[in-house]
Design a protein around this motif. Structure first.
Motif, PDB file in Angstrom:
ATOM      1  N   ASN A   1      -2.995  11.883  -3.269  1.00  0.00           N
ATOM      2  CA  ASN A   1      -4.065  10.855  -2.808  1.00  0.00           C
ATOM      3  C   ASN A   1      -5.232  10.629  -4.305  1.00  0.00           C
ATOM      4  N   LYS A   2      -4.980  10.997  -5.454  1.00  0.00           N
ATOM      5  CA  LYS A   2      -5.587  10.885  -5.791  1.00  0.00           C
ATOM      6  C   LYS A   2      -4.517   9.807  -6.755  1.00  0.00           C
ATOM      7  N   GLY A   3      -3.721   9.426  -6.671  1.00  0.00           N
ATOM      8  CA  GLY A   3      -3.350   8.113  -6.927  1.00  0.00           C
ATOM      9  C   GLY A   3      -2.696   7.639  -6.258  1.00  0.00           C
ATOM     10  N   ASN A   4      -3.396   7.523  -5.057  1.00  0.00           N
ATOM     11  CA  ASN A   4      -3.937   6.281  -3.756  1.00  0.00           C
ATOM     12  C   ASN A   4      -5.121   5.588  -4.501  1.00  0.00           C
ATOM     13  N   LYS A   5      -5.731   6.492  -4.286  1.00  0.00           N
ATOM     14  CA  LYS A   5      -6.801   5.829  -5.126  1.00  0.00           C
ATOM     15  C   LYS A   5      -6.807   5.404  -6.550  1.00  0.00           C
ATOM     16  N   TYR A   6      -6.581   5.863  -7.425  1.00  0.00           N
ATOM     17  CA  TYR A   6      -5.460   5.006  -8.997  1.00  0.00           C
ATOM     18  C   TYR A   6      -5.348   3.669  -7.692  1.00  0.00           C
ATOM     19  N   PHE A   7      -3.898   3.571  -7.632  1.00  0.00           N
ATOM     20  CA  PHE A   7      -3.197   2.891  -6.836  1.00  0.00           C
ATOM     21  C   PHE A   7      -4.069   1.495  -6.576  1.00  0.00           C
ATOM     22  N   LYS A   8      -5.510   1.429  -5.078  1.00  0.00           N
ATOM     23  CA  LYS A   8      -6.080   0.763  -4.906  1.00  0.00           C
ATOM     24  C   LYS A   8      -7.100   0.605  -5.784  1.00  0.00           C
ATOM     25  N   ALA A   9      -7.016   1.369  -6.974  1.00  0.00           N
ATOM     26  CA  ALA A   9      -8.472   0.368  -7.685  1.00  0.00           C
ATOM     27  C   ALA A   9      -7.204   0.020  -8.872  1.00  0.00           C
TER      28      ALA A   9
ATOM     29  N   THR B   1       1.164  -0.995   0.229  1.00  0.00           N
ATOM     30  CA  THR B   1      -0.496   0.191   0.320  1.00  0.00           C
ATOM     31  C   THR B   1       1.152   1.288  -0.225  1.00  0.00           C
ATOM     32  N   PRO B   2       0.775   2.266  -1.130  1.00  0.00           N
ATOM     33  CA  PRO B   2       1.555   3.305  -0.646  1.00  0.00           C
ATOM     34  C   PRO B   2       0.736   4.218   0.481  1.00  0.00           C
TER      35      PRO B   2
ATOM     36  N   TYR C   1      14.147   5.497   6.057  1.00  0.00           N
ATOM     37  CA  TYR C   1      12.708   5.247   5.832  1.00  0.00           C
ATOM     38  C   TYR C   1      12.842   4.086   5.254  1.00  0.00           C
ATOM     39  N   VAL C   2      11.535   3.399   6.621  1.00  0.00           N
ATOM     40  CA  VAL C   2      12.161   1.569   5.963  1.00  0.00           C
ATOM     41  C   VAL C   2      11.096   1.373   5.069  1.00  0.00           C
ATOM     42  N   LYS C   3      10.425   1.722   4.517  1.00  0.00           N
ATOM     43  CA  LYS C   3       9.311   1.352   3.479  1.00  0.00           C
ATOM     44  C   LYS C   3      10.279   1.662   1.722  1.00  0.00           C
ATOM     45  N   ALA C   4      10.781   2.415   2.047  1.00  0.00           N
ATOM     46  CA  ALA C   4      11.689   2.673   1.345  1.00  0.00           C
ATOM     47  C   ALA C   4      13.263   1.391   0.728  1.00  0.00           C
ATOM     48  N   LEU C   5      13.632   1.483   1.830  1.00  0.00           N
ATOM     49  CA  LEU C   5      14.754   0.704   1.906  1.00  0.00           C
ATOM     50  C   LEU C   5      13.736  -0.610   1.707  1.00  0.00           C
ATOM     51  N   PHE C   6      12.916  -1.621   2.186  1.00  0.00           N
ATOM     52  CA  PHE C   6      12.648  -2.557   2.457  1.00  0.00           C
ATOM     53  C   PHE C   6      12.626  -2.684   0.410  1.00  0.00           C
ATOM     54  N   ARG C   7      11.294  -1.786  -0.041  1.00  0.00           N
ATOM     55  CA  ARG C   7      11.103  -1.922  -1.550  1.00  0.00           C
ATOM     56  C   ARG C   7      12.759  -2.026  -2.069  1.00  0.00           C
TER      57      ARG C   7
ATOM     58  N   TYR D   1       8.188   9.646  -4.494  1.00  0.00           N
ATOM     59  CA  TYR D   1       8.801   8.803  -4.607  1.00  0.00           C
ATOM     60  C   TYR D   1       8.534   7.364  -4.209  1.00  0.00           C
ATOM     61  N   GLN D   2       8.445   6.367  -2.717  1.00  0.00           N
ATOM     62  CA  GLN D   2       8.482   6.117  -2.530  1.00  0.00           C
ATOM     63  C   GLN D   2       6.639   5.099  -2.841  1.00  0.00           C
ATOM     64  N   ASN D   3       6.080   5.991  -2.985  1.00  0.00           N
ATOM     65  CA  ASN D   3       5.104   6.450  -3.133  1.00  0.00           C
ATOM     66  C   ASN D   3       4.503   5.365  -4.956  1.00  0.00           C
ATOM     67  N   ARG D   4       5.450   6.616  -5.247  1.00  0.00           N
ATOM     68  CA  ARG D   4       5.400   6.385  -7.251  1.00  0.00           C
ATOM     69  C   ARG D   4       6.398   4.610  -7.365  1.00  0.00           C
ATOM     70  N   ALA D   5       7.434   4.674  -6.514  1.00  0.00           N
ATOM     71  CA  ALA D   5       8.329   2.732  -6.639  1.00  0.00           C
ATOM     72  C   ALA D   5       7.346   2.020  -6.584  1.00  0.00           C
ATOM     73  N   ALA D   6       6.010   2.151  -5.377  1.00  0.00           N
ATOM     74  CA  ALA D   6       5.193   1.035  -4.822  1.00  0.00           C
ATOM     75  C   ALA D   6       3.895   1.074  -6.188  1.00  0.00           C
ATOM     76  N   ALA D   7       4.153   1.597  -7.539  1.00  0.00           N
ATOM     77  CA  ALA D   7       3.094   1.590  -8.237  1.00  0.00           C
ATOM     78  C   ALA D   7       4.225   0.942  -9.444  1.00  0.00           C
ATOM     79  N   TYR D   8       5.613   1.175  -9.426  1.00  0.00           N
ATOM     80  CA  TYR D   8       6.466   0.830 -10.525  1.00  0.00           C
ATOM     81  C   TYR D   8       5.914  -1.199 -10.006  1.00  0.00           C
ATOM     82  N   GLU D   9       6.448  -0.925  -9.028  1.00  0.00           N
ATOM     83  CA  GLU D   9       6.306  -2.534  -8.192  1.00  0.00           C
ATOM     84  C   GLU D   9       5.407  -3.209  -8.660  1.00  0.00           C
ATOM     85  N   GLN D  10       4.126  -3.105  -8.911  1.00  0.00           N
ATOM     86  CA  GLN D  10       3.435  -3.750  -9.627  1.00  0.00           C
ATOM     87  C   GLN D  10       3.598  -3.443 -10.568  1.00  0.00           C
ATOM     88  N   LEU D  11       3.991  -3.331 -11.524  1.00  0.00           N
ATOM     89  CA  LEU D  11       4.865  -3.542 -13.050  1.00  0.00           C
ATOM     90  C   LEU D  11       5.642  -4.217 -13.227  1.00  0.00           C
TER      91      LEU D  11
END
Length: 619
Positions: free
Chosen positions: A130-138, A94-95, A197-203, A167-177
């Motif tokens: 926030n708009k990106g998060n909505k798209y991500f969840k969809a 989740t972003p 930044y734990v989430k970014a390091l782990f991703r 940046y971390q949220n965009r990385a999460a979307a790239y990860e799904q692709l």
């Protein structure tokens, strides 16, 4: 008097020579590092006796708790590990930041009644996110990426925390692709802005794994483990995975090009003493010695006939082990009358120096020689079966042991060593049956008596059966009373006493081991570790482990233990030095891989300390 052996199964808390596996230095009796140690209820390739199931590499990342190494495993003591706080093995997909509760207004306007022209740049960036998060969840990742990109472009550069989130949220979307390169790049930007930044390091660690950048993956996941206090199973599993892969890669290359290394005389004598029906380890017969030599007590024998094999046996008595392979080869090349014995002796020493590829053809040939002494063939089957187990081929290993039992059913060694194999396969009841058969054939077999008792103890201890534990402890008392010269009885009893936290009595048992075998380095290591667990006496522990190295400077277990303790003390450079010494002494590729994992874990910690200033607690 019972045959007193230095059978390393009895040293099952250490990675000492297996009684039926020369060259092994893995958990349990040195057979297979991945198997559950017989000396501890371990999990995950060496977990703790307290049920923590922690991987062995984790100690090299400095857990910050005192420890006891045993059975190729690591016991944590003192405080128990705290349960994970809301962290589990679930994926972190989740972003960050909540999506807008409703559709965005035309022109990108947001709630609170603010128009686009009235919003600050940061507010506009947050709205895009926030708009990106909505798209991500969809599940609409490309539009989400566009929104996150807009957020990055709108965000004021001084807003490091917010920018790192985008940046971390965009990385999460790239990860799904599965665009791993882009994932790594965006996570790097996020970490530059927010180094912890734990989430970014782990991703980024996961992206490096996909890109086969193992070293970079290890450094990132090491930082994550430290930041999370080793409480998240998901990151710990990734660290364990990459360490094993790195260890295997490095060990494969190193082991292939390593120079053969003869173990210490103590190791070799310990190995051979675990066999009672091994013809090649028996002293020269009177008829094989010269008449003059028969009258020379205490001096090395000189063989009567010109035989490479008999000459090799003479070198064995002299503990001149480096010449044994060459003299055995002379007998084999000459097709002499001791050819079968020479093949088995050469194979055994190939195994002792860690050259299983050279040993196998010799063992195969002996096994096929129907005219050879049946005990030679059975012994070859035992050794080949142990070699298979070390190579993680338990089916072939079991087959060889069963063939040996069919071939020579009155051979106590077969049941003794097969019993130890069954312990490592968690077939305790079958193991006890084998030990019973060994005892029936050789009632004075102190080793089998002690190991049977230990098997029953482990079964009771891991099954949490107090009555059976009590019976097993009584069994140990009977063993050491009946066989007071058997060091293994005291060693195994000491392990059980340590489990029961009867540290004072365990220390007494190790002292008895040292009295009986003052040149056994592993006993000093165990006694040293006991000081850490019992009295938290680091100086005394290190003193005893240093004594072990003084006694046997080829004791890789001592170097490994010293390295692990130095990690705990925060002396990472010293720890890496110790691990590298152990690597050079490793007697199997599998054990070398494990040691590389420890070394790589320590090295990764040094890199994390340099980059992020992260250091776990030390002793």
């Amino acid at each position: 008097m019972p045959r007193v052996s230095a059978d390393p199964f009895a040293r099952s808390l250490a990675r000492c020579p297996s009684p039926h596996l020369p060259g092994a230095a893995a958990s349990g009796a040195g057979i297979m590092a991945a198997s559950k140690p017989v000396g501890a209820a371990a999990a995950g390739g060496g977990g703790g006796g307290g049920g923590s199931g922690l991987p062995r590499w984790q100690v090299a990342l400095a857990l910050g708790a005192p420890l006891l190494l045993g059975a190729g495993a690591l016991y944590l003591w003192g405080r128990r590990r705290r349960p994970a706080r809301g962290k589990g093995p679930s994926e972190r997909k989740t972003p960050e930041g909540r999506a807008s509760p409703g559709p965005a207004a035309p022109g990108g306007s947001q709630p609170d009644g603010l128009g686009h022209e009235e919003m600050s740049p940061l507010d506009r960036a947050q709205a895009a996110k926030n708009k990106g998060n909505k798209y991500f969840k969809a599940g609409k990742y490309e539009p989400a990426i566009q929104c996150y990109t807009e957020a990055i472009s709108l965000c004021p550069p001084e807003k490091n925390f917010d920018l790192s989130t985008f940046y971390q949220n965009r990385a999460a979307a790239y990860e799904q692709l599965q665009k791993w390169k882009e994932v790594a790049q965006d996570c790097t930007k996020a970490v530059e802005l927010n180094p912890k930044y734990v989430k970014a390091l782990f991703r980024r660690a996961k992206a490096h794994e996909k890109l086969d950048n193992k070293k970079e993956c290890l450094e990132d996941v090491t930082a994550v483990c430290i930041l999370e206090g080793f409480q998240n199973q998901q990151s710990m599993l990734l660290a364990d995975k990459v360490l094993k892969l790195l260890g295997k890669e490095k060990a494969k290359e190193k082991y292939k090009n390593r120079e053969p290394l003869m173990p210490s005389p103590q190791f070799i004598k310990s190995y051979f003493s675990s066999f009672t029906d091994d013809i090649i380890s028996q002293p020269l017969l009177k008829g094989e010695k010269s008449d003059e030599d028969k009258d020379k007590e205490g001096e090395a024998s000189e063989v009567k006939e010109n035989s490479g094999y008999l000459k090799a046996k003479q070198y064995m008595e002299e503990e001149n082990y480096d010449k044994i392979i060459s003299e055995s080869t002379k007998e084999i090349d000459a097709k002499g009358k001791y050819m079968a014995e020479a093949l088995l002796l050469r194979a055994t020493f190939y195994l002792l120096i860690g050259n299983a590829n050279a040993a196998k053809p010799d063992l195969d040939q002996v096994i096929r020689m129907e005219e050879a002494n049946v005990k030679l063939r059975a012994n070859a089957l035992i050794k080949r079966g142990s070699m298979y187990m070390q190579q993680q081929q338990p089916a072939f290993s079991t087959q060889d042991f069963n063939m040996a039992a069919d071939l020579d059913p009155q051979n106590a060694d077969v049941y003794h060593h097969r019993g130890q194999l069954k312990i490592l396969l968690d077939q305790v009841e079958d193991a006890v049956e084998d030990f019973d058969e060994c005892i029936r054939l050789r009632p004075d077999s102190a080793l089998a008596q002690a190991q049977k008792c230990f098997a029953l103890y482990r079964q009771a201890y891991t099954g949490n059966n107090p009555l059976q534990v009590q019976a097993a402890m009584k069994g140990f008392e009977d063993v050491i009373q009946t066989f007071p010269r058997c060091a293994e009885g005291y060693a195994l009893y000491a392990q059980a006493l340590t489990d029961q936290q009867q540290f004072g009595k365990a220390d007494e048992m190790y002292d008895k081991c040292i009295d009986l075998e003052p040149d056994n380095a592993t006993t000093y290591v165990h006694k040293g570790l006991l000081q850490l667990q019992w009295k938290q006496d680091l100086d005394k522990g290190l003193e005893l482990i240093s004594k072990a190295i003084e006694i046997d400077n080829k004791c890789d277990f001592a170097y490994e233990t010293m390295g692990t303790i130095e990690v705990q003390r925060g002396n990472l450079d010293k720890a890496i030095e110790m691990f590298n010494k152990a690597i050079n002494l490793a007697k199997s590729e599998m054990e070398m891989a494990h040691l590389y994992s420890l070394c790589d874990a320590a090295y990764a910690q040094t890199e994390v300390a340099k980059k992020y200033g992260l250091k776990p607690p030390t002793l």
